[in-house]
Structures are given as structure tokens and as C-alpha cells.
Design an enzyme around this catalytic site. Sequence first.
Site, PDB file in Angstrom:
ATOM      1  N   THR A 185      13.660   2.266  18.325  1.00  0.00           N
ATOM      2  CA  THR A 185      12.895   2.372  19.566  1.00  0.00           C
ATOM      3  C   THR A 185      11.663   1.483  19.516  1.00  0.00           C
ATOM      4  O   THR A 185      11.036   1.344  18.477  1.00  0.00           O
ATOM      5  CB  THR A 185      12.447   3.834  19.760  1.00  0.00           C
ATOM      6  OG1 THR A 185      13.600   4.660  19.918  1.00  0.00           O
ATOM      7  CG2 THR A 185      11.539   3.987  20.965  1.00  0.00           C
ATOM      8  N   ARG A 213      23.243  12.777  25.762  1.00  0.00           N
ATOM      9  CA  ARG A 213      22.119  13.015  24.854  1.00  0.00           C
ATOM     10  C   ARG A 213      20.882  12.234  25.288  1.00  0.00           C
ATOM     11  O   ARG A 213      20.941  11.074  25.648  1.00  0.00           O
ATOM     12  CB  ARG A 213      22.509  12.609  23.432  1.00  0.00           C
ATOM     13  CG  ARG A 213      21.419  12.865  22.384  1.00  0.00           C
ATOM     14  CD  ARG A 213      20.568  11.650  22.105  1.00  0.00           C
ATOM     15  NE  ARG A 213      19.607  11.859  21.002  1.00  0.00           N
ATOM     16  CZ  ARG A 213      18.674  10.996  20.639  1.00  0.00           C
ATOM     17  NH1 ARG A 213      18.575   9.846  21.280  1.00  0.00           N
ATOM     18  NH2 ARG A 213      17.856  11.273  19.645  1.00  0.00           N
ATOM     19  N   GLY A 215      16.830  11.643  23.804  1.00  0.00           N
ATOM     20  CA  GLY A 215      15.933  11.866  22.677  1.00  0.00           C
ATOM     21  C   GLY A 215      14.486  11.982  23.090  1.00  0.00           C
ATOM     22  O   GLY A 215      14.155  12.327  24.227  1.00  0.00           O
ATOM     23  N   ASP A 216      13.604  11.661  22.166  1.00  0.00           N
ATOM     24  CA  ASP A 216      12.170  11.849  22.394  1.00  0.00           C
ATOM     25  C   ASP A 216      11.535  10.750  23.231  1.00  0.00           C
ATOM     26  O   ASP A 216      10.502  10.970  23.866  1.00  0.00           O
ATOM     27  CB  ASP A 216      11.446  11.911  21.048  1.00  0.00           C
ATOM     28  CG  ASP A 216      11.493  10.571  20.317  1.00  0.00           C
ATOM     29  OD1 ASP A 216      12.613  10.135  19.984  1.00  0.00           O
ATOM     30  OD2 ASP A 216      10.442   9.958  20.086  1.00  0.00           O
ATOM     31  N   GLY A 237      12.274   7.037  15.342  1.00  0.00           N
ATOM     32  CA  GLY A 237      13.052   7.737  14.326  1.00  0.00           C
ATOM     33  C   GLY A 237      13.964   8.775  14.955  1.00  0.00           C
ATOM     34  O   GLY A 237      14.443   8.596  16.080  1.00  0.00           O
ATOM     35  N   MET A 238      14.207   9.865  14.252  1.00  0.00           N
ATOM     36  CA  MET A 238      15.104  10.904  14.734  1.00  0.00           C
ATOM     37  C   MET A 238      14.436  11.703  15.850  1.00  0.00           C
ATOM     38  O   MET A 238      13.568  12.538  15.616  1.00  0.00           O
ATOM     39  CB  MET A 238      15.506  11.831  13.583  1.00  0.00           C
ATOM     40  CG  MET A 238      16.509  12.912  13.992  1.00  0.00           C
ATOM     41  SD  MET A 238      18.007  12.264  14.781  1.00  0.00           S
ATOM     42  CE  MET A 238      18.760  11.402  13.405  1.00  0.00           C
TER      43      MET A 238
END
Length: 325
Positions: A185, A213, A215-216, A237-238
Site C-alpha cells: 500500500t 474483502r 482492508g485498512d 501491512g496486514m
Amino acid sequence: MKRRNFLKNAGMAGVALSTTPSLISQSALNNLKMLKPSPVAVATWNFQNATKMAGTMLYSGASALDAVEKGVMIEESNLKNTTVGNGGAPDRDGNVTLDACIMSPEGNAGSVVYLKEIEHPVSVARKVMEETPHVMLAGEGALQFAIQQGFKKKNLLTEESEKAWKEWLKDKEYKPIINIENHDTIGMLCIDENGDMAGACTTSGLGYKMNGRVGDSPIIGAGLYLDNEVGGAVATGMGEAIMKSLGSFLVVELMRQGKSPQEACEEAVMRTVNKDPNYKDFQIAFVAMNKAGEIGSYCIHKGFTYAKYYEGESTNNPSSSYLNE
């Protein structure tokens, strides 16, 4: 303000920031508001073309908001970057879906999630912020809005990304890859010549993720957060781990309480390390900048870097980490 006086005042603000948390809402905040550091652009990972674009704009008098948008757009158009924008890795069903958000110095925000067929989701996010009463639009609604605003549909699945996806389909193995996480990202923070801050974050998300999905990255407070009186933070990251702690919001609030950007990033990472027993299996990283232009970064695994453009110099900077293997 002359540089000598700026450094003196910055030091005074630093002393105030290092004392009791109650002071940050009074004299320290007032000092930070008065400081006008030289413009600076900082971004996750080694995206120096993006920070150079943003930084060059800032030193030409552009606003922080314009700079962060144009800066991250560089990577949205970069076909060699298969983790952002055009050419991004698809989900496991072959759909390239993009997420992005943007925040202005006034605290306004815009976001899009699960956006297809639009190369620059960050620009659509800005339109959401400026042209609608909402903060976030998703899926077909986001696409419809983008078209209404004049954006053109485009096939974002390049030949290279499609080939890699079909190769993945043979085994359908999915697991995070440290410091890649199947995506890199780009989150960016800028301070302009007026001392105002803005931020943006954009991604195609985890490669070969489940259809739907998110993500953040497009979540205000998770992938990006800023307060123009205090500073800002971006994450990578995750995404699932970052969302669970609202990591970027946490970093900014820790800076509000008196911590330096470095201290705030370290504590945010440690929240995840202390609560998730599987933290060694994935990477999370934060980059933060306060109103004085001070920068901090921290991550779980060694290997994360951030790009910076300041006074005509472009650099890639290694981040300190919890694990040093």
C-alpha cells in the site's frame, strides 16, 4: 521564520510534548500551530517517484491536499506496481478492486471501497469528500458516482497481472509474505508551506483476496488519520491487524498525549504484538509526522522503509523494527 528561530521553537515544542499529556492540549499545541516547517512529503515504502511529485508541488506552492492526491496517483498509474491502481493484482475471482481514502487539513475525509474499472480511486475519494454529504461509497455505487463525476471506465487487469493470477489458480495457496503481504500500500502525508497537513492512502488490497474483502487502507482511522493541530499517520501491512487497533488513529492520539512520532508508532505496533500471538506471521508498519515535521516509523519485521522528500532531496529510509531477524 528564520531556520535558527524555527529550530529553537521546535525544540521548545519538543520539550512541551515530552512532559505531561495535559500540556499537549494547551501551550504545546499552540506552539505547534505557530511552527511552519519547510514543506515535506513522506510515504510508505520506497515510492520516491510519488514523494518527489508531491514534494516538488509543495515547494511550488501547492496545497498539501493537492500534493498527496497527485503524489499517490503516480503509483496508481504505475503498471509495474501490482499492488496499487491500474495493474493491481486481482482477487481470487479475477476482479481488480481498489480502495482509497483522503483527508484534508480541515478534518474532512472521503473514501471508496471495492471500486472497479477506475484507475485513480484516490481522486474519486476526494470527490466523495468534496461533492457529497458522505465519507464512504462502495462498489457499484462508487463506480456510478465516479462516472457521474466524469471518470472513465478502464480495464485494470493487465496481461501480466492476469497471467500471475492464472498461475496462482493452479495451487490457490494463500498466505502472507512478510514485507510484501501480497501488496504494498502507498500511504502519504504532506505538510505545505502554510504548515497545513493532508494525507492519502490507496491500494488494490491483498492479492488473490476473497471477493469483497476490504482492508485498512480506505478506513479513516485505520490506514490513515490526521489532525491538523497534531499530526498524521499512515499504515501498511496486514490490514486486518491494523483495523483491529485503529492503528493510525491510535498513533495520532498518542502524539496528542505528548509522544513523539517515533514513540507513537512503536506503541501502536506493540499493541498488536502484545495482543496477537501470531504476530510473527505478518507485517504491520506505521509512518507518522507531527506538525513540526518530525517523522517516526516502526514495524514488526525488519525490512520496511519509507520515502521522504525534503528541500529538494529524495531519500528512502529504513524503519526500526520490533524483530531484527
